[in-house]
Enzyme design. Structure first.
Site, PDB file in Angstrom:
ATOM      1  N   HIS A 263      42.512 -22.869 149.974  1.00  0.00           N
ATOM      2  CA  HIS A 263      42.965 -23.397 151.265  1.00  0.00           C
ATOM      3  C   HIS A 263      44.170 -22.600 151.718  1.00  0.00           C
ATOM      4  O   HIS A 263      45.009 -22.211 150.894  1.00  0.00           O
ATOM      5  CB  HIS A 263      43.333 -24.883 151.147  1.00  0.00           C
ATOM      6  CG  HIS A 263      43.383 -25.566 152.464  1.00  0.00           C
ATOM      7  ND1 HIS A 263      44.496 -25.529 153.264  1.00  0.00           N
ATOM      8  CD2 HIS A 263      42.434 -26.247 153.140  1.00  0.00           C
ATOM      9  CE1 HIS A 263      44.235 -26.186 154.377  1.00  0.00           C
ATOM     10  NE2 HIS A 263      42.991 -26.625 154.339  1.00  0.00           N
ATOM     11  N   ASP A 314      35.621 -29.803 151.531  1.00  0.00           N
ATOM     12  CA  ASP A 314      34.200 -29.477 151.675  1.00  0.00           C
ATOM     13  C   ASP A 314      33.447 -29.556 150.343  1.00  0.00           C
ATOM     14  O   ASP A 314      32.235 -29.791 150.330  1.00  0.00           O
ATOM     15  CB  ASP A 314      34.042 -28.078 152.281  1.00  0.00           C
ATOM     16  CG  ASP A 314      34.531 -28.051 153.718  1.00  0.00           C
ATOM     17  OD1 ASP A 314      34.296 -29.034 154.428  1.00  0.00           O
ATOM     18  OD2 ASP A 314      35.166 -27.065 154.118  1.00  0.00           O
TER      19      ASP A 314
HETATM   20  N1  CMC Z   1      36.885 -18.092 145.851  1.00  0.00           N
HETATM   21  C1  CMC Z   1      37.307 -16.971 145.236  1.00  0.00           C
HETATM   22  N2  CMC Z   1      38.372 -16.270 145.635  1.00  0.00           N
HETATM   23  C2  CMC Z   1      39.042 -16.753 146.693  1.00  0.00           C
HETATM   24  C3  CMC Z   1      38.663 -17.902 147.383  1.00  0.00           C
HETATM   25  C4  CMC Z   1      37.544 -18.592 146.918  1.00  0.00           C
HETATM   26  N3  CMC Z   1      37.110 -19.693 147.515  1.00  0.00           N
HETATM   27  N4  CMC Z   1      39.512 -18.127 148.390  1.00  0.00           N
HETATM   28  C5  CMC Z   1      40.418 -17.138 148.366  1.00  0.00           C
HETATM   29  N5  CMC Z   1      40.123 -16.300 147.350  1.00  0.00           N
HETATM   30  C6  CMC Z   1      40.843 -15.101 146.965  1.00  0.00           C
HETATM   31  C7  CMC Z   1      40.584 -13.980 147.971  1.00  0.00           C
HETATM   32  O1  CMC Z   1      39.453 -13.216 147.624  1.00  0.00           O
HETATM   33  C8  CMC Z   1      41.866 -13.190 147.866  1.00  0.00           C
HETATM   34  O2  CMC Z   1      41.825 -12.420 146.690  1.00  0.00           O
HETATM   35  P1  CMC Z   1      42.520 -10.956 146.614  1.00  0.00           P
HETATM   36  O3  CMC Z   1      43.978 -11.211 146.884  1.00  0.00           O
HETATM   37  O4  CMC Z   1      42.210 -10.505 145.246  1.00  0.00           O
HETATM   38  O5  CMC Z   1      41.858 -10.158 147.701  1.00  0.00           O
HETATM   39  C9  CMC Z   1      42.927 -14.277 147.669  1.00  0.00           C
HETATM   40  O6  CMC Z   1      42.242 -15.382 147.082  1.00  0.00           O
HETATM   41  C10 CMC Z   1      43.590 -14.721 148.973  1.00  0.00           C
HETATM   42  O7  CMC Z   1      42.540 -14.995 149.910  1.00  0.00           O
HETATM   43  P2  CMC Z   1      42.788 -15.172 151.473  1.00  0.00           P
HETATM   44  O8  CMC Z   1      41.468 -15.201 152.168  1.00  0.00           O
HETATM   45  O9  CMC Z   1      43.782 -14.167 151.946  1.00  0.00           O
HETATM   46  O10 CMC Z   1      43.505 -16.561 151.489  1.00  0.00           O
HETATM   47  P3  CMC Z   1      43.548 -17.555 152.690  1.00  0.00           P
HETATM   48  O11 CMC Z   1      44.733 -18.398 152.535  1.00  0.00           O
HETATM   49  O12 CMC Z   1      43.387 -16.831 153.965  1.00  0.00           O
HETATM   50  O13 CMC Z   1      42.181 -18.359 152.386  1.00  0.00           O
HETATM   51  C11 CMC Z   1      40.385 -19.725 152.775  1.00  0.00           C
HETATM   52  C12 CMC Z   1      41.901 -19.615 152.765  1.00  0.00           C
HETATM   53  C13 CMC Z   1      40.014 -21.205 152.955  1.00  0.00           C
HETATM   54  C14 CMC Z   1      39.825 -18.906 153.937  1.00  0.00           C
HETATM   55  C15 CMC Z   1      39.803 -19.214 151.439  1.00  0.00           C
HETATM   56  O14 CMC Z   1      40.352 -19.896 150.342  1.00  0.00           O
HETATM   57  C16 CMC Z   1      38.287 -19.263 151.406  1.00  0.00           C
HETATM   58  O15 CMC Z   1      37.620 -18.352 151.920  1.00  0.00           O
HETATM   59  N6  CMC Z   1      37.696 -20.348 150.804  1.00  0.00           N
HETATM   60  C17 CMC Z   1      36.251 -20.511 150.798  1.00  0.00           C
HETATM   61  C18 CMC Z   1      35.775 -21.109 152.099  1.00  0.00           C
HETATM   62  C19 CMC Z   1      36.127 -22.570 152.233  1.00  0.00           C
HETATM   63  O16 CMC Z   1      35.940 -23.331 151.323  1.00  0.00           O
HETATM   64  N7  CMC Z   1      36.607 -22.950 153.420  1.00  0.00           N
HETATM   65  C20 CMC Z   1      36.991 -24.326 153.722  1.00  0.00           C
HETATM   66  C21 CMC Z   1      38.454 -24.407 153.969  1.00  0.00           C
HETATM   67  S1  CMC Z   1      39.163 -26.036 153.933  1.00  0.00           S
HETATM   68  C22 CMC Z   1      38.329 -27.137 154.906  1.00  0.00           C
HETATM   69  C23 CMC Z   1      37.836 -26.645 156.211  1.00  0.00           C
HETATM   70  O17 CMC Z   1      38.541 -26.071 157.015  1.00  0.00           O
HETATM   71  O18 CMC Z   1      36.657 -26.857 156.427  1.00  0.00           O
END
Ligand code: CMC
Length: 378
Positions: A263, A314
């Site tokens: 998140h 989710d």
């Molecule tokens: N699984 C594996 N690695 C992850 C994940 C995940 N779910 N989420 C983030 N990372 C890793 C990402 O690959 C990155 O790694 P590196 O630094 O090695 O490149 C690091 O963590 C930081 O990722 P980011 O995308 O810069 O972080 P963020 O704060 O922008 O991400 C997020 C937030 C929700 C987009 C992300 O955690 C994600 O893609 N999660 C999966 C999708 C998901 O479940 N979304 C629902 C969000 S909450 C409820 C809603 O809004 O519906």
């Protein structure tokens, strides 16, 4: 005339950590609260209908206020005939959230307050969409399956009426409560991507329906609302309790994103996921469903150990809806028919205290150059 160059010191990719406005609707600080009430307490002591009133009107309703609110919302369940005629003309393979986005846009053409952006008109429009959106989702679903739509039941609340219209049979009280809790948890979440989209849209003095159409578009992506439709893909791909640990380690080694985890704001876990987990567990009553719950537990453990990454809402929502035998393409539309309450509360707040949202960017393109005549280019 030129504008001042923006300071790179103020730049945060993805606006991470940036304060982009003020709101009295909710806060994620010190536990998620809607208008001062913790979501945990709301899930224990209130219904989704009461929470929708809280978000749209600023406080929990009295019994009299709730019945007046429900009467207005249920009246709106009778959606205009031309909008109903949309669904038989939507391709059977259409993605339900796209059909919902189109239906919300179309219903704006019939809303008597469509162009009125006063506080009172925005509340009326929000209440109508609250009643209309579950009907749109259920009708489109049934028509896409070759089934007759089912008439809404005015005596049923948001969750019970939706399940009834979807299936044509009475849901159990346990199912209604589980869905209601999930919708309470989905109802509002500060400046998330779809809510921010809605606020940007109305900051131009556009209207509530346009903002909700844009918000649905932002919700669709798998990094936001679309994630709940990916959860069962993850759990099934993990193969079952015996294979789940290795599958998760391999997926992480391949740098895959595990949907339902992580998140932008909650780095130590999402309180909403903990609340809904018990409902997902209780709904898993067959050995097959219990196998997927055990698989989910193993994925959860490995994600915590390996990545210090925890489930978001989710993760249990996708499993709960699957255990309730609801089809996966309905999950993000269900998120939308809850989040309409939060979106609309933000649209109303933005409109009532508006300042155009217009940030700056850091230019990374070509340096200044002059235009050559067409024959000299290339
Ligand atoms: N699984 C594996 N690695 C992850 C994940 C995940 N779910 N989420 C983030 N990372 C890793 C990402 O690959 C990155 O790694 P590196 O630094 O090695 O490149 C690091 O963590 C930081 O990722 P980011 O995308 O810069 O972080 P963020 O704060 O922008 O991400 C997020 C937030 C929700 C987009 C992300 O955690 C994600 O893609 N999660 C999966 C999708 C998901 O479940 N979304 C629902 C969000 S909450 C409820 C809603 O809004 O519906």
């Amino acid at each position: 005339m030129s504008a001042d160059a923006p300071s790179p010191a103020n730049y945060s990719p993805g606006l991470e950590g940036v304060v982009a406005g003020e709101t009295a609707v909710s806060t994620v600080e010190d536990g998620l609260k809607y208008r001062g009430y913790s979501v945990g307490e709301l899930c224990e002591k209130a219904t989704f209908d009461e929470v929708a009133h809280l978000l749209l009107h600023g406080d929990l309703p009295t019994a009299k206020e709730l019945s007046a609110f429900q009467a207005r919302v249920t009246t709106a369940r009778r959606i205009p005939e031309p909008v109903k005629q949309l669904y038989p003309n939507v391709p059977k393979w259409a993605y339900p959230l796209d059909a919902l986005r189109t239906a919300v846009s179309m219903v704006s053409l019939f809303d008597p307050d469509a162009a009125d952006n006063t506080h009172e008109a925005n509340v009326r429009k929000a209440e109508r969409l609250l009643g209309q959106m579950p009907v749109m989702v259920a009708d489109q679903y049934r028509i896409s399956k070759g089934l007759q739509p089912v008439m809404a039941r005015p005596e049923l609340g948001h969750s019970a009426n939706f399940l009834y219209m979807l299936r044509g049979t009475e849901p159990t009280p346990e199912e209604v409560r589980a869905l209601d809790v999930s919708l309470i948890l989905y109802a509002e979440h500060e400046f998330n991507a779809s809510t921010f989209t809605a606020r940007v849209i109305v900051s131009t003095q556009s209207d509530l329906h346009s903002a909700i159409v844009g918000a649905i578009g932002a919700l669709k992506g798998p990094l936001h609302g679309g994630a709940n439709e990916k959860v069962m893909d993850v759990v099934r791909a993990a193969g079952g309790p015996d294979a789940a640990e290795k599958w998760t380690l391999d997926a992480l080694a391949r740098k895959e994103r595990i949907m339902g985890f992580g998140h932008r704001v909650y780095k130590a876990g999402d309180v909403r996921a903990g609340i809904l987990k018990g409902y997902a567990r209780a709904a898993a009553i067959t050995p097959d469903l219990q196998k997927w719950e055990t698989t989910a537990d193993i994925i959860e453990r490995v994600m915590g150990e390996q990545k210090k990454m925890y489930p978001n809402l989710d993760w249990p929502a996708g499993r709960l809806y699957h255990a309730m035998d609801l089809e996966i393409p309905l999950y993000t539309p269900m998120f939308a028919m809850s989040r309409i309450a939060g979106w609309a509360a933000h649209v109303i707040e933005q409109t009532d205290h508006n300042r155009l949202i217009r940030p700056r960017s850091i230019y990374t393109g070509e340096p200044t150059r002059s235009v050559k005549p067409i024959g000299e280019r290339g």
